[in-house]
Design a protein around this motif. Structure first.
Motif, short mmCIF file in Angstrom:
data_model
loop_
_atom_site.label_atom_id
_atom_site.label_comp_id
_atom_site.label_asym_id
_atom_site.label_seq_id
_atom_site.Cartn_x
_atom_site.Cartn_y
_atom_site.Cartn_z
N ILE A 39 -13.31 -8.47 -102.56
CA ILE A 39 -12.01 -8.03 -103.20
C ILE A 39 -11.06 -7.36 -102.62
O ILE A 39 -11.74 -6.23 -101.96
CB ILE A 39 -12.35 -7.50 -104.81
CG1 ILE A 39 -13.46 -8.63 -105.47
CG2 ILE A 39 -11.23 -6.93 -105.46
CD1 ILE A 39 -12.40 -9.74 -105.81
N TYR A 40 -9.88 -7.30 -102.61
CA TYR A 40 -8.93 -6.32 -101.85
C TYR A 40 -8.98 -4.97 -102.73
O TYR A 40 -8.57 -4.84 -103.92
CB TYR A 40 -7.70 -7.00 -101.89
CG TYR A 40 -6.54 -5.93 -100.95
CD1 TYR A 40 -6.78 -5.99 -99.55
CD2 TYR A 40 -5.57 -5.52 -101.46
CE1 TYR A 40 -5.88 -5.25 -98.74
CE2 TYR A 40 -4.47 -4.62 -100.84
CZ TYR A 40 -4.69 -4.61 -99.50
OH TYR A 40 -3.96 -3.91 -98.65
N GLU A 77 -10.47 -13.42 -96.17
CA GLU A 77 -11.89 -14.00 -95.50
C GLU A 77 -12.98 -13.82 -96.22
O GLU A 77 -13.18 -12.81 -96.87
CB GLU A 77 -11.89 -13.32 -94.15
CG GLU A 77 -10.71 -13.66 -93.17
CD GLU A 77 -9.48 -12.41 -93.34
OE1 GLU A 77 -8.63 -12.32 -92.33
OE2 GLU A 77 -9.45 -11.90 -94.31
N SER A 78 -13.89 -14.53 -96.06
CA SER A 78 -15.31 -14.41 -96.39
C SER A 78 -16.27 -15.03 -95.69
O SER A 78 -16.16 -15.54 -94.54
CB SER A 78 -15.22 -15.15 -98.03
OG SER A 78 -15.23 -16.48 -97.63
N LEU A 79 -17.69 -14.29 -96.05
CA LEU A 79 -18.83 -14.98 -95.54
C LEU A 79 -19.68 -15.77 -96.42
O LEU A 79 -19.75 -15.43 -97.67
CB LEU A 79 -19.41 -13.74 -94.80
CG LEU A 79 -18.86 -13.11 -93.53
CD1 LEU A 79 -19.47 -11.94 -93.20
CD2 LEU A 79 -18.86 -14.15 -92.40
N GLU A 125 -15.51 -6.03 -85.66
CA GLU A 125 -16.95 -5.67 -85.75
C GLU A 125 -17.52 -5.90 -87.05
O GLU A 125 -18.69 -6.13 -87.06
CB GLU A 125 -17.35 -4.33 -84.97
CG GLU A 125 -16.53 -4.08 -83.79
CD GLU A 125 -16.79 -2.84 -83.17
OE1 GLU A 125 -17.68 -1.98 -83.79
OE2 GLU A 125 -16.18 -2.48 -82.24
N SER A 126 -17.12 -5.61 -88.11
CA SER A 126 -17.63 -6.03 -89.39
C SER A 126 -18.19 -7.43 -89.59
O SER A 126 -19.25 -7.33 -89.96
CB SER A 126 -16.57 -5.45 -90.53
OG SER A 126 -16.32 -4.00 -90.32
N GLN A 166 -10.32 -4.44 -91.02
CA GLN A 166 -9.13 -5.28 -91.55
C GLN A 166 -9.89 -6.75 -91.59
O GLN A 166 -9.11 -7.89 -91.78
CB GLN A 166 -7.93 -5.34 -90.65
CG GLN A 166 -8.08 -6.00 -89.02
CD GLN A 166 -6.76 -5.90 -88.29
OE1 GLN A 166 -6.06 -5.23 -88.56
NE2 GLN A 166 -6.93 -6.80 -87.29
N ASP A 167 -11.37 -6.89 -91.16
CA ASP A 167 -11.68 -8.11 -91.17
C ASP A 167 -11.60 -9.07 -92.32
O ASP A 167 -11.95 -10.36 -92.19
CB ASP A 167 -13.08 -7.99 -90.52
CG ASP A 167 -13.33 -7.49 -89.31
OD1 ASP A 167 -12.42 -7.10 -88.71
OD2 ASP A 167 -14.50 -7.40 -88.71
#
Length: 324
Positions: free
Chosen positions: A113-114, A105-107, A78-79, A99-100
């Motif tokens: 950053i983890y 993953e990026s947008l 959902e994020s 967990q997205d």
């Protein structure tokens, strides 16, 4: 110190509720809005009854942009959709508890950053977007990272037990009191969604790690907390291993090596991770314990906010008030 304004998207669940509680009592943050489509117009205490008298805020279905930090306490999947559908200004820092974005993953315009401070503290301080680690992932990683840092981590066999809050607030058969009481069961054996996240993090410190984390999660007969035991083969004597762990976590405010045994109640209602070490011949067992809703979710998210905004890392996170 100047206060910041913060908002929450998805404030009705367990992690949303915990994040609300932490931010309401944070010395440098003002909680300005809590978003929930299903609860819009209702006071926060209608969903979180313990907040009666603590805040006059109401849930809203509108997104306010006059905030410095936005916490996404949404379900997995959902994020990413929320950020794609909602024009959030790039000036607003994002801390995502799903967990997205944990696997890189990026947008467009947003790289994540983890958010595990024990290995990424300096990157977090400069970050605009944080992917908050998973609860089981946090406990397992913190137990194994010193071995990976020394380049001696091999195949790991891990069992971990979690409280019912780890499954979220939505009622399911396996979170119902009559099912959980006096009961334990395994689930997602060797297939848990955090395994990829764990392996990625271990390889950050030990790129040549080619083993597996063979993980069996258990459902426990209690509300909150995670206790993990990982068995690995290590040739070093226990005293040297303990030195590795103490040195690795020196200067970290929330992760400690417990030299005289440990139990789950020591970490519940804290942002701590406790680690215990036992060894027989060449087999090392690493125990690690966290509160799944705090160091495993909302507490670590606030820890990341503190680092991003230049606050003391433990601001608003000195939590322990009870043992029994």
């Amino acid at each position: 110190m100047k206060k910041i304004n913060v908002g929450i998207i998805g404030g009705a669940g367990y992690t949303g509720g915990e994040t609300i509680r932490l931010l309401l009592n944070h010395p440098y943050a003002t909680l300005t809005f809590v978003h929930s489509r299903s609860n819009a117009g209702n006071p926060l205490h209608a969903t979180h009854p313990d907040l009666l008298g603590d805040t006059s805020l109401y849930f809203t279905d509108t997104i306010q942009e006059d905030v410095d930090v936005l916490f996404l306490c949404l379900g997995h999947g959902e994020s990413k959709k929320f950020l794609q559908d909602s024009p959030i200004p790039s000036s607003i820092k994002i801390i995502d508890l799903s967990q997205d974005f944990r696997l890189g993953e990026s947008l467009p315009g947003r790289n994540f950053i983890y958010g595990l401070p024990e290995i990424n503290r300096e990157q977090i301080k400069q970050a605009k977007n944080i992917a908050n680690p998973g609860c089981f992932a946090t406990a397992i990683e913190l137990g194994l990272l010193p071995l990976a840092n020394a380049g001696i981590l091999k195949e790991a066999y891990t069992t971990g037990i979690t409280g019912s809050t780890g499954a979220g607030q939505k009622l399911q058969e396996t979170t119902h009191f009559t099912w959980r009481a006096n009961n334990i069961s395994a689930y997602k054996t060797l297939t848990h969604q955090h395994i990829k996240e764990i392996n990625q993090t271990l390889r950050q410190l030990q790129p040549g790690f080619s083993g597996n984390v063979n993980f069996i999660p258990w459902r426990g007969d209690f509300a909150r907390g995670i206790y993990v035991s990982s068995c690995v083969t290590v040739d070093l004597p226990l005293d040297e291993i303990k030195k590795l762990y103490h040195n690795f976590y020196k200067g970290h405010l929330f992760t400690f090596v417990a030299d005289n045994g440990m139990d789950l109640k020591q970490v519940v209602n804290t942002n701590k991770c406790l680690i215990g070490l036992e060894k027989e011949e060449d087999k090392l067992v690493v125990h690690s314990a966290i509160d799944n809703l705090l160091k495993g979710a909302s507490g670590q998210a606030v820890q990341n906010m503190n680092l991003m905004c230049g606050f003391e890392e433990d601001a608003g996170l000195k939590l322990k008030s009870i043992v029994f």
